[in-house]
Design an enzyme around this catalytic site. Sequence first.
Site, PDB file in Angstrom:
ATOM      1  N   HIS A  44      47.379  52.034  40.139  1.00  0.00           N
ATOM      2  CA  HIS A  44      48.658  52.210  40.839  1.00  0.00           C
ATOM      3  C   HIS A  44      48.577  51.650  42.270  1.00  0.00           C
ATOM      4  O   HIS A  44      47.513  51.222  42.718  1.00  0.00           O
ATOM      5  CB  HIS A  44      49.033  53.689  40.868  1.00  0.00           C
ATOM      6  N   THR A  47      50.329  46.641  43.775  1.00  0.00           N
ATOM      7  CA  THR A  47      49.757  45.288  43.660  1.00  0.00           C
ATOM      8  C   THR A  47      48.236  45.307  43.563  1.00  0.00           C
ATOM      9  O   THR A  47      47.577  46.246  44.018  1.00  0.00           O
ATOM     10  CB  THR A  47      50.131  44.444  44.899  1.00  0.00           C
ATOM     11  N   ARG A  48      47.676  44.242  42.974  1.00  0.00           N
ATOM     12  CA  ARG A  48      46.231  44.019  42.933  1.00  0.00           C
ATOM     13  C   ARG A  48      45.956  42.536  43.168  1.00  0.00           C
ATOM     14  O   ARG A  48      46.664  41.671  42.638  1.00  0.00           O
ATOM     15  CB  ARG A  48      45.663  44.392  41.554  1.00  0.00           C
ATOM     16  N   LYS A 262      49.520  45.900  53.243  1.00  0.00           N
ATOM     17  CA  LYS A 262      48.635  46.799  52.481  1.00  0.00           C
ATOM     18  C   LYS A 262      47.175  46.382  52.637  1.00  0.00           C
ATOM     19  O   LYS A 262      46.864  45.187  52.519  1.00  0.00           O
ATOM     20  CB  LYS A 262      49.037  46.721  51.009  1.00  0.00           C
ATOM     21  N   HIS A 267      34.668  51.183  49.034  1.00  0.00           N
ATOM     22  CA  HIS A 267      33.818  52.387  49.151  1.00  0.00           C
ATOM     23  C   HIS A 267      34.177  53.158  50.415  1.00  0.00           C
ATOM     24  O   HIS A 267      33.307  53.524  51.216  1.00  0.00           O
ATOM     25  CB  HIS A 267      32.336  51.999  49.119  1.00  0.00           C
ATOM     26  N   CYS A 311      43.279  56.597  45.458  1.00  0.00           N
ATOM     27  CA  CYS A 311      43.084  55.852  44.210  1.00  0.00           C
ATOM     28  C   CYS A 311      41.612  56.037  43.833  1.00  0.00           C
ATOM     29  O   CYS A 311      40.843  56.603  44.618  1.00  0.00           O
ATOM     30  CB  CYS A 311      43.421  54.382  44.448  1.00  0.00           C
ATOM     31  N   LYS A 344      42.417  42.301  38.073  1.00  0.00           N
ATOM     32  CA  LYS A 344      42.804  40.904  37.831  1.00  0.00           C
ATOM     33  C   LYS A 344      42.381  40.425  36.444  1.00  0.00           C
ATOM     34  O   LYS A 344      42.930  39.477  35.915  1.00  0.00           O
ATOM     35  CB  LYS A 344      42.218  39.990  38.918  1.00  0.00           C
TER      36      LYS A 344
HETATM   37  C1  LIG Z   1      42.390  51.281  45.769  1.00  0.00           C
HETATM   38  C2  LIG Z   1      42.047  50.283  44.730  1.00  0.00           C
HETATM   39  C3  LIG Z   1      42.240  48.927  44.975  1.00  0.00           C
HETATM   40  C4  LIG Z   1      41.872  47.979  44.037  1.00  0.00           C
HETATM   41  N1  LIG Z   1      42.125  46.663  44.288  1.00  0.00           N
HETATM   42  C5  LIG Z   1      41.888  45.737  43.335  1.00  0.00           C
HETATM   43  C6  LIG Z   1      42.313  44.403  43.521  1.00  0.00           C
HETATM   44  O1  LIG Z   1      42.921  44.072  44.538  1.00  0.00           O
HETATM   45  N2  LIG Z   1      42.054  43.518  42.535  1.00  0.00           N
HETATM   46  C7  LIG Z   1      41.412  43.867  41.394  1.00  0.00           C
HETATM   47  O2  LIG Z   1      41.192  42.991  40.543  1.00  0.00           O
HETATM   48  N3  LIG Z   1      41.028  45.143  41.167  1.00  0.00           N
HETATM   49  C8  LIG Z   1      41.262  46.080  42.107  1.00  0.00           C
HETATM   50  N4  LIG Z   1      40.921  47.381  41.902  1.00  0.00           N
HETATM   51  C9  LIG Z   1      40.247  47.754  40.647  1.00  0.00           C
HETATM   52  C10 LIG Z   1      41.220  47.853  39.517  1.00  0.00           C
HETATM   53  O3  LIG Z   1      42.415  48.454  39.935  1.00  0.00           O
HETATM   54  C11 LIG Z   1      40.575  48.592  38.357  1.00  0.00           C
HETATM   55  O4  LIG Z   1      39.440  47.840  37.957  1.00  0.00           O
HETATM   56  C12 LIG Z   1      41.517  48.731  37.177  1.00  0.00           C
HETATM   57  O5  LIG Z   1      42.708  49.360  37.577  1.00  0.00           O
HETATM   58  C13 LIG Z   1      40.847  49.547  36.071  1.00  0.00           C
HETATM   59  O6  LIG Z   1      41.751  49.652  34.984  1.00  0.00           O
HETATM   60  P1  LIG Z   1      41.474  50.674  33.810  1.00  0.00           P
HETATM   61  O7  LIG Z   1      42.418  50.366  32.727  1.00  0.00           O
HETATM   62  O8  LIG Z   1      40.019  50.709  33.539  1.00  0.00           O
HETATM   63  O9  LIG Z   1      41.810  52.097  34.476  1.00  0.00           O
HETATM   64  P2  LIG Z   1      43.260  52.894  34.547  1.00  0.00           P
HETATM   65  O10 LIG Z   1      44.307  51.872  34.767  1.00  0.00           O
HETATM   66  O11 LIG Z   1      43.068  53.980  35.464  1.00  0.00           O
HETATM   67  O12 LIG Z   1      43.412  53.346  33.055  1.00  0.00           O
HETATM   68  C14 LIG Z   1      42.616  54.344  32.467  1.00  0.00           C
HETATM   69  C15 LIG Z   1      43.547  55.275  31.743  1.00  0.00           C
HETATM   70  O13 LIG Z   1      42.850  56.123  30.856  1.00  0.00           O
HETATM   71  C16 LIG Z   1      43.556  57.331  30.800  1.00  0.00           C
HETATM   72  N5  LIG Z   1      42.715  58.369  30.235  1.00  0.00           N
HETATM   73  C17 LIG Z   1      41.551  58.841  30.759  1.00  0.00           C
HETATM   74  N6  LIG Z   1      41.030  59.803  29.958  1.00  0.00           N
HETATM   75  C18 LIG Z   1      41.887  59.943  28.915  1.00  0.00           C
HETATM   76  C19 LIG Z   1      41.887  60.805  27.786  1.00  0.00           C
HETATM   77  N7  LIG Z   1      40.921  61.718  27.567  1.00  0.00           N
HETATM   78  N8  LIG Z   1      42.923  60.704  26.916  1.00  0.00           N
HETATM   79  C20 LIG Z   1      43.920  59.783  27.115  1.00  0.00           C
HETATM   80  N9  LIG Z   1      43.974  58.969  28.195  1.00  0.00           N
HETATM   81  C21 LIG Z   1      42.952  59.037  29.077  1.00  0.00           C
HETATM   82  C22 LIG Z   1      43.911  57.556  32.267  1.00  0.00           C
HETATM   83  O14 LIG Z   1      44.911  58.514  32.463  1.00  0.00           O
HETATM   84  C23 LIG Z   1      44.312  56.161  32.705  1.00  0.00           C
HETATM   85  O15 LIG Z   1      45.698  55.945  32.579  1.00  0.00           O
HETATM   86  C24 LIG Z   1      41.287  48.378  42.817  1.00  0.00           C
HETATM   87  C25 LIG Z   1      41.119  49.734  42.538  1.00  0.00           C
HETATM   88  C26 LIG Z   1      41.513  50.682  43.478  1.00  0.00           C
HETATM   89  C27 LIG Z   1      41.349  52.136  43.165  1.00  0.00           C
END
Ligand SMILES: Cc1cc2nc3c(=O)[nH]c(=O)nc-3n(C[C@H](O)[C@H](O)[C@H](O)COP(=O)(O)OP(=O)(O)OC[C@H]3O[C@@H](n4cnc5c(N)ncnc54)[C@H](O)[C@@H]3O)c2cc1C
Length: 388
Positions: A44, A47-48, A262, A267, A311, A344
Site C-alpha cells: 500500500h 506507488t512503488r 513521498k 530499514h 508499512c 516492481k
Molecule cells: C514502505 C515500503 C516501500 C517499498 N518501496 C518499494 C519500491 O519503491 N519498489 C519496489 O519494487 N518495492 C518496494 N517495496 C517492497 C514491495 O512493496 C514488496 O516487495 C511487495 O509489496 C511484496 O508483495 P507481496 O505480495 O509479497 O506482499 P503483500 O502485498 O503484502 O501481500 C501479501 C498478502 O498475503 C495476505 N495474507 C497473509 N497471510 C494470510 C493468510 N493466512 N490467509 C490469507 N491471506 C494472507 C496479506 O494480507 C497480504 O495481502 C516497498 C515496501 C515497503 C513496505
Amino acid sequence: MEFDAVIVGIGGMGSAAAWQLARRGRRVLGLERFDIPHALGSSHGVTRIIRLPYYEHPAYVPLLRRAFELWREIERIAGEELLVVTGSIDAGPEGGGLFHGALASARLHHLPHEVLTGSAVNDRFPGYRLPARVRAVFQPEGGFIGSERAIVAHVRAAQAAGADIRARERVLGWEAPGGGAVEVTTDKGRYAAANLILTAGAWMGELAAPLRTLAVPERQVLAWLQPRRPELFAPDRFPVFNLEVEEGRHYGLPVYQVPGFKFGRYHHRGETAPADAIRRDIDAEDERLLRQFGERYFPDGCGASMALRPCVFTNTPDEHFIVDRHPEHPQVILASPCSGHGYKFCSVVGEILADLAAEGATRHDISLFRLDRPALAERPPPRGSPAG
Ligand SMILES: Cc1cc2nc3c(=O)[nH]c(=O)nc-3n(C[C@H](O)[C@H](O)[C@H](O)COP(=O)(O)OP(=O)(O)OC[C@H]3O[C@@H](n4cnc5c(N)ncnc54)[C@H](O)[C@@H]3O)c2cc1C
C-alpha cells in the site's frame, strides 16, 4: 481435485499469479485474509519505484525487462495508466555499493544511462539538492507503478479469466497428505488443490516453516510532505531515486495522486516483529528522522507533513528474494520477494509462479532466489530474529 492452484495472499504477488494462472485456463482459488487491497501488508501507499540499473545484483535486470512488458500488458487490459515513467536516479558515494552496483548493471546489460555529478543532477532536476561529490546513474526508463491499482487490475483480469478470488478469508494452515495434493484450511472452509502458492508477504514465516527465520518482518514508515515548490516535484520533472548518504539509504518519488513528495528510509529504525505485532502507530521520532533527511537533500520538497504511514518489509538475510518450491512438498511454491525492493517484480513473479505451478518449470533464471543458497544457511537473519 477442486482447484489446480490455491493462492494464499492476494497482495502484489498473489494477484499477479492469479491472473497468470487463470489466463492459462487453470482453476484458481485466491484467498486473502484482509480486504483487496488493504493497508496492513507491504503493497500500500499508492506507488512503488521501478528501476532498471539494479544495484542489488545484475541478475535482476532480465527479470525487470520482462516485468516492464507485463506491466504494460496489464495496463492495456485494465485500460488505465499503471506505470509512469519519470527516469531513475541511483546515487551515492563514488566507491559505494549503490552507485557502483547501478553502474555495473547498466554497463553489463547495455542500458541507456548517464553518469552525473550531484551538481549536474541538481541543475537538471532542481527538486534535488545533492552534495557535489555524490555520483549518480540516471536511467531514462525508470519510474513508478500505482501499486494498489495494479493489485485491483490483476484481480479484475484474473476474475475475468475465471479465477475465484475471496477476501476476508484467512488461511489457518495446510497439509500435504500424500498423492501430490494439498489441503488448505481457512476460517471459512477446506479446499483441495494440486498446487499451493504461498504469497503471504510478511506472514510467510507463519505459513511455511522453512521461512520462519529467513523472512523477517520489519516496520517501515513512509512520509508525504507538501512541496514548497510543487512544480519541481511533478512526475515530469522529478525522477524517482535511491540515494545512499550518511543518514542511510533512502528512496523517493514525485507527487502523484496524493498531496505530497513521498520518501522513506530503508530499514527505518530496524524494528522487527512478527507481522501481527508490527507497531502501526507513528511517533515524533519517525517524523524527525525522515524530515532531517528530506530537509537536507530535498529542501523545496519539505513543507508541511501531509501523511506518515507504516508499512512492512519482509527481509531475507542477503536481501535477495526467495522464490522456490517447498523443500519437502514440491507442489507447494514459496514466494517471498521483498526485502524492500520486490514490488516492481510482481508482474514477472506472477508469471514465474504460474510457470512453476502449471508447467513445472520456468524459462526465467531464478537461481539467485533458491532456498538452499549458501547465504541463507550461513548468515543469521538481519537485525535480530522474529520474536515468535
Ligand atoms: C514502505 C515500503 C516501500 C517499498 N518501496 C518499494 C519500491 O519503491 N519498489 C519496489 O519494487 N518495492 C518496494 N517495496 C517492497 C514491495 O512493496 C514488496 O516487495 C511487495 O509489496 C511484496 O508483495 P507481496 O505480495 O509479497 O506482499 P503483500 O502485498 O503484502 O501481500 C501479501 C498478502 O498475503 C495476505 N495474507 C497473509 N497471510 C494470510 C493468510 N493466512 N490467509 C490469507 N491471506 C494472507 C496479506 O494480507 C497480504 O495481502 C516497498 C515496501 C515497503 C513496505
